[in-house]
Design an enzyme around this catalytic site. Sequence first.
Site, PDB file in Angstrom:
ATOM      1  N   ASP A   1       0.990  -1.316  -0.131  1.00  0.00           N
ATOM      2  CA  ASP A   1       0.420  -0.730   0.245  1.00  0.00           C
ATOM      3  C   ASP A   1       0.971   1.365   0.063  1.00  0.00           C
ATOM      4  O   ASP A   1       1.912   1.575   0.437  1.00  0.00           O
ATOM      5  CB  ASP A   1      -1.181  -0.047   1.349  1.00  0.00           C
ATOM      6  N   HIS A   2       0.261   2.301  -0.834  1.00  0.00           N
ATOM      7  CA  HIS A   2       0.956   3.576  -0.803  1.00  0.00           C
ATOM      8  C   HIS A   2       2.358   3.653  -0.379  1.00  0.00           C
ATOM      9  O   HIS A   2       2.957   4.027   0.754  1.00  0.00           O
ATOM     10  CB  HIS A   2       0.670   4.247   0.336  1.00  0.00           C
TER      11      HIS A   2
ATOM     12  N   GLY B   1      -8.995   5.362   2.357  1.00  0.00           N
ATOM     13  CA  GLY B   1     -10.061   6.450   4.002  1.00  0.00           C
ATOM     14  C   GLY B   1     -11.123   5.237   3.711  1.00  0.00           C
ATOM     15  O   GLY B   1     -12.212   6.305   4.098  1.00  0.00           O
TER      16      GLY B   1
ATOM     17  N   GLY C   1      -8.218   7.309   7.604  1.00  0.00           N
ATOM     18  CA  GLY C   1      -8.040   7.660   9.653  1.00  0.00           C
ATOM     19  C   GLY C   1      -9.161   8.430   9.480  1.00  0.00           C
ATOM     20  O   GLY C   1     -10.464   8.257   9.146  1.00  0.00           O
TER      21      GLY C   1
ATOM     22  N   THR D   1      -7.798   2.370  10.300  1.00  0.00           N
ATOM     23  CA  THR D   1      -7.994   2.200  11.400  1.00  0.00           C
ATOM     24  C   THR D   1      -9.149   1.931  12.159  1.00  0.00           C
ATOM     25  O   THR D   1      -9.192   1.745  13.308  1.00  0.00           O
ATOM     26  CB  THR D   1      -8.313   3.764  10.896  1.00  0.00           C
TER      27      THR D   1
END
Length: 282
Positions: free
Chosen positions: A80-81, A207, A179, A231
């Site tokens: 990821d990312h 997200g 988040g 999250t």
Amino acid sequence: MLESTAKLLQEARNNGYAIGAFNIYNLEGALAVLRTAERLQSPVMLQLLPSALAIGGSPLISYCRAAASEARVPVAVHLDHCPDEQVIEMAMRGGISSVMADGSYLPLAENIEFSRKVVAKAKAMNIGVEGELGRLSGEEDGIATPEAMEKMTAPEEALQFVDKTGVDALAVCIGNVHGKYRKPPELDFERLKTIAEKVTVPLVLHGTSGLPDTMIRESISHGVAKFNVNTEVRSRYMTAMKEISSRQSFELVEVMEGCIAAMQVPIEQKILLFGSNERIKQ
Ligand code: 13P
């Protein structure tokens, strides 16, 4: 069984559901995702951030691959990312199924160049690539992007980006936030619809924690085939860890099993919401 990300996402998009890509950091995280996916008969993705790889290195990818191979449902393992080409290469050599080449902080031309380079290497190794256009605000693993730096995905640029880079999936920003949502989420579905009309690759929404169910369903109806979830699962893990380890006496295995059980609650909710349950062909 280990499956390619492209196949999982394409089947999801063709059949009107989405794949849950759950960020995990260790053995407990992987087991929580795989046990839930097997129980619900759902394809799923194990997703590793560079921050997790900085601790676990390529042995963490090897573990995820081995666990995915033994699972009774199709599983892909995704980086990821990642803005760092060296980490991307390490993950590719380590056996990752797909990577997110994160050039979202770059100007468009540079993002295209960076993503195109990653795609060229990845294609040669049969590895999928997710690109991102636009930029999410919010916080992940202590790294914050202020709201002022948020950039919504421009549909005309999305078409250009996908054509020029050859990415297999596109992460978009339509008001989604990493988040905790500091105010009620507002997603720009008109923008999502226009992007989905322009590009043929599956769309990805980051997200996901904190998005209302109605917004998830509407996103799927406009071509989102992968949701990134971190999250909600991570905070259940940490709450369970605190709760169990504050007892007067406890064993480490109790902490591990308790954390796995706690994470399974939001994972199950998300899989049911994404509609990926009962999708395994016998
Ligand atoms: P959340 O932490 O908001 O679920 O987002 C996860 C994510 O987008 C990982 O890339």
